[in-house]
Motif scaffolding. Sequence first.
Motif, short mmCIF file in Angstrom:
data_model
loop_
_atom_site.label_atom_id
_atom_site.label_comp_id
_atom_site.label_asym_id
_atom_site.label_seq_id
_atom_site.Cartn_x
_atom_site.Cartn_y
_atom_site.Cartn_z
N PRO A 50 -0.33 0.60 -6.08
CA PRO A 50 -0.50 1.39 -4.86
C PRO A 50 -1.86 2.08 -4.76
O PRO A 50 -2.29 2.46 -3.69
CB PRO A 50 0.63 2.41 -4.93
N TRP A 51 -2.56 2.20 -5.87
CA TRP A 51 -3.86 2.86 -5.88
C TRP A 51 -5.01 1.89 -5.73
O TRP A 51 -6.18 2.30 -5.63
CB TRP A 51 -4.03 3.68 -7.15
N ALA A 52 -4.74 0.60 -5.73
CA ALA A 52 -5.80 -0.39 -5.63
C ALA A 52 -6.37 -0.43 -4.22
O ALA A 52 -5.65 -0.25 -3.23
CB ALA A 52 -5.28 -1.76 -6.01
N LYS A 53 -7.67 -0.65 -4.12
CA LYS A 53 -8.31 -0.76 -2.80
C LYS A 53 -7.99 -2.12 -2.22
O LYS A 53 -7.88 -3.11 -2.92
CB LYS A 53 -9.82 -0.60 -2.94
N ASP A 54 -7.85 -2.16 -0.90
CA ASP A 54 -7.59 -3.43 -0.22
C ASP A 54 -8.84 -4.28 -0.28
O ASP A 54 -9.95 -3.81 -0.05
CB ASP A 54 -7.19 -3.20 1.23
N ALA A 55 -8.67 -5.55 -0.58
CA ALA A 55 -9.80 -6.48 -0.68
C ALA A 55 -9.96 -7.23 0.63
O ALA A 55 -9.90 -8.44 0.70
CB ALA A 55 -9.60 -7.43 -1.84
N LYS A 56 -10.15 -6.49 1.72
CA LYS A 56 -10.30 -7.13 3.04
C LYS A 56 -11.73 -7.29 3.40
O LYS A 56 -12.61 -6.69 3.06
CB LYS A 56 -9.58 -6.31 4.11
#
Length: 56
Positions: A50-56
């Motif tokens: 849940p703490w990971a940054k979105d890789a968009k």
Amino acid sequence: MFGPRLTSVFASRWKALWWAGSILLLTWSLVPAAEDRDPHQPEKPAHVDPWAKDAK
């Protein structure tokens, strides 16, 4: 606690090998193989951080 005392188990190399072998045999008998999984049961989704940054 339970079982032999660690000082008596590791008093001899052979006793230590037998103890380690019995632990490996116990874990081998308790952990199910991948082929033993129920094919009708859906697989669990991968854990998402849940703490990971979105890789968009």
